[in-house]
Design a protein around this motif. Structure first.
Motif, PDB file in Angstrom:
ATOM      1  N   SER A  61      10.820  -7.818  -1.462  1.00 52.11           N
ATOM      2  CA  SER A  61      12.087  -8.553  -1.401  1.00 52.11           C
ATOM      3  C   SER A  61      12.763  -8.350  -0.048  1.00 52.11           C
ATOM      4  N   ALA A  62      12.769  -7.108   0.445  1.00 52.26           N
ATOM      5  CA  ALA A  62      13.386  -6.831   1.744  1.00 52.26           C
ATOM      6  C   ALA A  62      12.649  -7.547   2.870  1.00 52.26           C
ATOM      7  N   PHE A  63      11.329  -7.645   2.753  1.00 54.27           N
ATOM      8  CA  PHE A  63      10.541  -8.316   3.779  1.00 54.27           C
ATOM      9  C   PHE A  63      10.911  -9.792   3.858  1.00 54.27           C
ATOM     10  N   PHE A  64      10.999 -10.474   2.722  1.00 52.08           N
ATOM     11  CA  PHE A  64      11.316 -11.898   2.754  1.00 52.08           C
ATOM     12  C   PHE A  64      12.775 -12.142   3.144  1.00 52.08           C
ATOM     13  N   GLN A  65      13.656 -11.198   2.842  1.00 52.29           N
ATOM     14  CA  GLN A  65      15.030 -11.328   3.321  1.00 52.29           C
ATOM     15  C   GLN A  65      15.064 -11.227   4.844  1.00 52.29           C
ATOM     16  N   MET A  66      14.280 -10.305   5.393  1.00 50.55           N
ATOM     17  CA  MET A  66      14.203 -10.166   6.843  1.00 50.55           C
ATOM     18  C   MET A  66      13.673 -11.447   7.483  1.00 50.55           C
ATOM     19  N   VAL A  67      12.622 -12.017   6.889  1.00 49.24           N
ATOM     20  CA  VAL A  67      12.045 -13.245   7.425  1.00 49.24           C
ATOM     21  C   VAL A  67      13.070 -14.371   7.399  1.00 49.24           C
ATOM     22  N   ALA A  68      13.802 -14.514   6.290  1.00 46.61           N
ATOM     23  CA  ALA A  68      14.800 -15.574   6.174  1.00 46.61           C
ATOM     24  C   ALA A  68      15.896 -15.413   7.217  1.00 46.61           C
ATOM     25  N   GLN A  69      16.383 -14.196   7.383  1.00 49.20           N
ATOM     26  CA  GLN A  69      17.475 -13.971   8.326  1.00 49.20           C
ATOM     27  C   GLN A  69      17.011 -14.126   9.772  1.00 49.20           C
ATOM     28  N   GLN A  70      15.772 -13.735  10.057  1.00 49.19           N
ATOM     29  CA  GLN A  70      15.251 -13.930  11.409  1.00 49.19           C
ATOM     30  C   GLN A  70      15.194 -15.407  11.778  1.00 49.19           C
ATOM     31  N   ARG A  71      15.078 -16.267  10.780  1.00 54.77           N
ATOM     32  CA  ARG A  71      15.012 -17.706  11.031  1.00 54.77           C
ATOM     33  C   ARG A  71      16.400 -18.341  11.008  1.00 54.77           C
ATOM     34  N   ARG A 112       5.012   2.177 -11.794  1.00 58.01           N
ATOM     35  CA  ARG A 112       4.933   2.635 -10.415  1.00 58.01           C
ATOM     36  C   ARG A 112       4.072   1.668  -9.619  1.00 58.01           C
ATOM     37  N   ARG A 113       4.229   1.737  -8.292  1.00 60.84           N
ATOM     38  CA  ARG A 113       3.531   0.796  -7.425  1.00 60.84           C
ATOM     39  C   ARG A 113       2.717   1.561  -6.386  1.00 60.84           C
ATOM     40  N   VAL A 114       1.548   1.021  -6.073  1.00 57.97           N
ATOM     41  CA  VAL A 114       0.695   1.562  -5.012  1.00 57.97           C
ATOM     42  C   VAL A 114       0.445   0.434  -4.020  1.00 57.97           C
ATOM     43  N   ALA A 115       0.808   0.659  -2.762  1.00 55.93           N
ATOM     44  CA  ALA A 115       0.681  -0.367  -1.730  1.00 55.93           C
ATOM     45  C   ALA A 115      -0.541  -0.103  -0.873  1.00 55.93           C
ATOM     46  N   ARG A 116      -1.146  -1.185  -0.402  1.00 58.65           N
ATOM     47  CA  ARG A 116      -2.230  -1.082   0.566  1.00 58.65           C
ATOM     48  C   ARG A 116      -2.034  -2.169   1.614  1.00 58.65           C
ATOM     49  N   GLY A 117      -2.347  -1.856   2.859  1.00 61.82           N
ATOM     50  CA  GLY A 117      -2.147  -2.810   3.932  1.00 61.82           C
ATOM     51  C   GLY A 117      -0.724  -2.784   4.440  1.00 61.82           C
ATOM     52  N   SER A 118      -0.350  -3.817   5.181  1.00 68.30           N
ATOM     53  CA  SER A 118       0.952  -3.847   5.850  1.00 68.30           C
ATOM     54  C   SER A 118       1.565  -5.234   5.752  1.00 68.30           C
ATOM     55  N   LEU A 119       2.849  -5.282   5.373  1.00 69.38           N
ATOM     56  CA  LEU A 119       3.567  -6.552   5.356  1.00 69.38           C
ATOM     57  C   LEU A 119       3.769  -7.075   6.771  1.00 69.38           C
ATOM     58  N   ASP A 120       3.994  -6.164   7.723  1.00 67.15           N
ATOM     59  CA  ASP A 120       4.176  -6.598   9.111  1.00 67.15           C
ATOM     60  C   ASP A 120       2.936  -7.303   9.640  1.00 67.15           C
ATOM     61  N   ASP A 121       1.761  -6.865   9.164  1.00 69.76           N
ATOM     62  CA  ASP A 121       0.504  -7.490   9.593  1.00 69.76           C
ATOM     63  C   ASP A 121       0.129  -8.686   8.731  1.00 69.76           C
ATOM     64  N   ARG A 122       0.975  -9.004   7.754  1.00 66.87           N
ATOM     65  CA  ARG A 122       0.710 -10.108   6.826  1.00 66.87           C
ATOM     66  C   ARG A 122      -0.588  -9.895   6.049  1.00 66.87           C
ATOM     67  N   SER A 123      -0.903  -8.648   5.780  1.00 66.15           N
ATOM     68  CA  SER A 123      -2.063  -8.294   4.950  1.00 66.15           C
ATOM     69  C   SER A 123      -1.631  -7.139   4.068  1.00 66.15           C
ATOM     70  N   PHE A 124      -1.220  -7.465   2.831  1.00 67.79           N
ATOM     71  CA  PHE A 124      -0.544  -6.473   1.998  1.00 67.79           C
ATOM     72  C   PHE A 124      -0.826  -6.752   0.531  1.00 67.79           C
ATOM     73  N   ALA A 125      -1.076  -5.694  -0.215  1.00 71.45           N
ATOM     74  CA  ALA A 125      -1.241  -5.796  -1.671  1.00 71.45           C
ATOM     75  C   ALA A 125      -0.436  -4.690  -2.331  1.00 71.45           C
TER      76      ALA A 125
END
Length: 787
Positions: free
Chosen positions: A187-197, A341-354
């Motif tokens: 959610s924070a990532f997409f808020q950042m993307v929206a505000q950057q635009r 609980r959540r387990v993340a892999r990859g990076s949202l900044d790199d647009r490769s995230f699960a």
């Protein structure tokens, strides 16, 4: 009408198409409230609203499809009432339709705002093509837009309006965007993307009132701010379009959704429901759900059609939701709110995230952006089959950790073969001694009897099976020569039967005149015996799923009885073994059934159809030899015929595989020539993932009963203690040796760190262990081990 479908959306169109594909020959009518043929609604908020996709490109099928398939598509025909007692449906024009089978797929409608001024011009909802047309026309002259609701739809609309050149403000009543993700980092990532635009984002707020003269001019928020705005799109939820069902007797929940079971049946006979307005029981998560997803509409429409044709399949799919926010596409699988609980892999900044959502080590959902299609396909299987991956969590956060290492289910396939079924008892003993326990057992004939005992005694089936087979044995006379003993036992069983299995009809008391017989033997003793060993009422909650097959005598069609779907009884098990003319057909309801082995004696295809093709460890017990010497007399000819008919086969349609591979290669070649953003969007689409993503390999281990020299033709009805004991010992020895050999081969063939699931094992003397993939995901073999 034979098949009447209420609703002209994706679920209804898919159901009509499936009915024809599955062989329905009767009349099919779709009653649609819209004036446009069924189309893909997800494009409304993206390419169609943007103007880069035409109305024709959105259609589910071309205009001429319905007439060519004999489907009567009635547009502009909203339904006003249903009378299930008389089986009548009435439309707004006064037309009345009678039906044999009815599918309700009315969809949903946007939930209207209740704030003052909500009826001003310039306030829109997006559900139909006409709505998108009106929004695009208004956007041509507007400057400031507000999107109320940062759900999937709201986010897509906001980014599209901004691409059309409008200043956009997002207003969301919860503290984050995309609250249904239950993932603060996303959610924070997409808020950042929206505000950057340059998009304004207002959280924990909503509209207090809309203001303006003839049209919208401003919005006052609950926070006290006044925003100048000339276009607003409301995306704050939907309501089911089921008002026409009031008073029909069809059960609705307190929200108005149509309640259906796991086979999409309503409480009224021959009435089904599918798509957005269906509140269905989800066996994957053991709860009731309603989903307004494109993928859900396709799958439920397809399954409802199959069950209208009598297939009795349950909806146990993992839900997909695909969202395209600007150039960022992502998939959500399963039920995020069920994860603790959540387990993340990859990076949202790199647009490769699960993001894996887990509860007690069991995956409940997946959020995926920019990850490989094969990873998403594998995660789907882990969610669907509730695989505990707790021991793999330490490596799950690594993008390079191969999910192929995790086997989702263990399957045991048991053939029919009469007394030879004792061999299967020995195999089960060997498996359990190695700590191998099936999640699914598929059986035919005697394999169905063994399988029902295994499912009723999970993780401790050996003792029950051995006791069952002791009850089946007959005493043979002590004779000096084995051939003589076998001949006498065969004649004894043919003449007098097996006390706890079958008895001859020619022995008193005579129930019917000879000319009314449809079989030589009566199997009522087995019905009593199997009832002592199987708790049929508990099969639905057993951790072992039982699948048995039988042939419908009237239709000639192979049908599957599923312990997780059907209320199984001893009759269902006997039906699978009712081999004519020795045994009579078994009646279940109004239908009569014969032995399923008549069509398929190794039900691997039944397993794939019911529980999916990916990530299985399959053990097949083969009771009949594939090779044998030429028969020398008539009895040997008949015995060899049965061996060939009932021998195990793993079918591989090479031509279909080659064609599928060619299409996949063509898709890959086409995508290599498009721009990266378009390629990423395509690769995140659910249909691309399901068709192009490699699932985990299914490994098959085969236990072949050895053909003994001089084996008599009476082997499959020799229930003497000597023969049964020998078969059990052979089953145990063959399975034990095969499992040991395969372990040793795995150790020799696998380099350090190489995934065990990717080894293709060669043939061994006692068994075969090999890897297969479903046909639609096969790549050309290279002859080498591969990962």
């Amino acid at each position: 009408m034979d098949y009447l479908i209420v609703g002209g959306g994706l679920a209804g169109a898919t159901a009509a198409d499936t009915l024809r594909r599955e062989g329905a020959t009767g009349t099919i009518v779709i009653l649609s409230a819209e004036e446009t043929p069924p189309y893909h609604r997800p494009r409304l908020s993206k390419s169609y609203l943007l103007g880069t996709s035409s109305a024709e490109e959105m259609l589910v099928h071309p205009d001429d499809f319905y007439a060519a398939q004999g489907i009567d598509l009635r547009l502009g025909a909203p339904v006003t009432a249903i009378d299930p007692t008389e089986r009548l449906v009435r439309t707004v024009s006064g037309e009345t339709f009678s039906y044999a089978h009815l599918l309700l797929a009315p969809g949903v409608t946007p939930r209207p705002s209740e704030a003052p001024g909500h009826d001003l011009s310039g306030i829109f909802y997006l559900r139909r093509k006409e709505d998108a047309d009106a929004i695009r026309a208004a956007a041509a002259t507007a400057r400031h837009a507000v999107v109320l609701g940062a759900s999937y739809l709201g986010m897509e609309v906001a980014f599209t309006l901004q691409a059309l050149g409008l200043d956009v403000t997002l207003i969301e009543s919860s503290p984050c965007l995309l609250p249904f993700l239950h993932a603060p980092e996303a959610s924070a990532f997409f808020q950042m993307v929206a505000q950057q635009r340059g998009m304004a984002v207002r959280l924990d707020d909503t509209v207090k009132r809309y203001a303006g003269g003839n049209r919208l001019e401003s919005i006052e928020t609950q926070g006290g701010d006044v925003l100048a705005v000339d276009l607003a799109v409301i995306a704050t939820g939907v309501d089911p379009g089921t008002a026409f069902l009031e008073g029909s007797g069809i059960t609705l929940d307190d929200r108005g959704y149509i309640q259906v079971d796991e086979m999409l049946r309503t409480n009224v006979a021959d009435v089904f429901a599918a798509g957005d307005a269906a509140d269905f029981y989800d066996p994957v998560f053991a709860c009731r759900r309603s989903l307004e997803h494109w993928d859900n509409a396709v799958r439920q429409g397809r399954l409802a059609a199959r069950n209208m044709l009598g297939h009795r399949e349950r909806f146990d799919e993992v839900s997909y939701f695909y969202c395209q926010i600007g150039e960022l596409g992502f998939d959500v699988l399963g039920m995020p709110e069920a994860g603790e609980r959540r387990v993340a892999r990859g990076s949202l900044d790199d647009r490769s995230f699960a993001l894996f959502y887990l509860t007690d080590g069991v995956p409940k959902a997946l959020f995926s952006i920019g990850r490989p299609a094969s990873e998403t396909r594998l995660a789907e299987s882990l969610i669907r089959y509730r695989v505990n991956i707790g021991k793999h969590e330490a490596g799950l956060d690594s993008p390079d950790f191969p999910l192929e290492n995790i086997t989702s289910q263990t399957v045991l396939v048991l053939q029919g073969g009469g007394a030879l079924g004792a061999f299967e008892c020995g195999v089960v003993k060997a498996l359990e001694s190695e700590g191998i326990f099936p999640d699914v057992v598929a059986g035919v004939s005697i394999g169905a009897l063994n399988g029902s005992i295994i499912a009723s005694n999970p993780r401790r089936a050996t003792e029950a099976l051995e006791s069952f087979w002791r009850d089946l044995t007959v005493i043979s006379p002590p004779l000096p020569f084995e051939d003589m003993r076998r001949a006498v036992v065969a004649m004894q069983i043919l003449s007098f039967g097996v006390p706890n299995f079958f008895k001859p009809r020619w022995l008193p008391p005579f129930s019917d005149p000879f000319e009314a017989w449809t079989s030589f033997y009566d199997v009522s003793p087995m019905k009593q015996l199997i009832a002592r060993y199987v708790d049929f009422a508990a099969l639905k909650t057993s951790p072992v799923r039982l699948l048995v097959s039988a042939v419908n005598v009237a239709s000639g069609r192979l049908e599957v009885f599923d312990s997780y779907v059907d209320d199984l009884t001893p009759d269902h098990i006997l039906a699978s073994g009712s081999l004519p003319p020795g045994f009579p057909s078994t009646r279940i309801g109004d239908e009569a059934y014969w032995d399923g082995g008549i069509i398929s004696n190794s039900p691997l295809e039944m397993v794939i159809d019911r529980v999916g093709p990916d990530g299985k460890q399959v053990y097949i017990v083969d009771l009949y030899s594939g090779e044998a010497p030429l028969p020398k007399n008539l009895m040997e000819v008949l015995a060899r015929r049965d061996e060939i008919v009932y021998a195990e086969r793993v079918h591989s349609d090479l031509r279909s595989r080659e064609l599928t591979d060619a299409y996949r290669e063509m898709v890959t070649a086409i995508l290599s020539g498009v721009d990266p953003d378009t390629r990423r969007r395509v690769e995140q689409h659910p249909r691309y993932i399901q068709l192009m993503g490699d699932g985990a390999a299914t490994r098959i281990t085969r236990f072949q009963r050895p053909r003994n020299p001089g084996e008599p033709s009476s082997r499959d009805y020799d229930f003497s203690w000597e023969s049964i004991s020998r078969h059990q010992a052979e089953g145990f020895d063959v399975a034990t040796a095969s499992l040991r050999a395969n372990r040793e081969q795995s150790l020799m063939l696998r380099p350090p760190g190489y995934p065990a699931a990717s080894i293709e094992h060669p043939h061994s003397a006692s068994g075969l262990n090999r890897q297969v993939r479903p046909v639609r995901r096969r790549r050309p073999r290279t002859g080498k081990a591969k990962s």
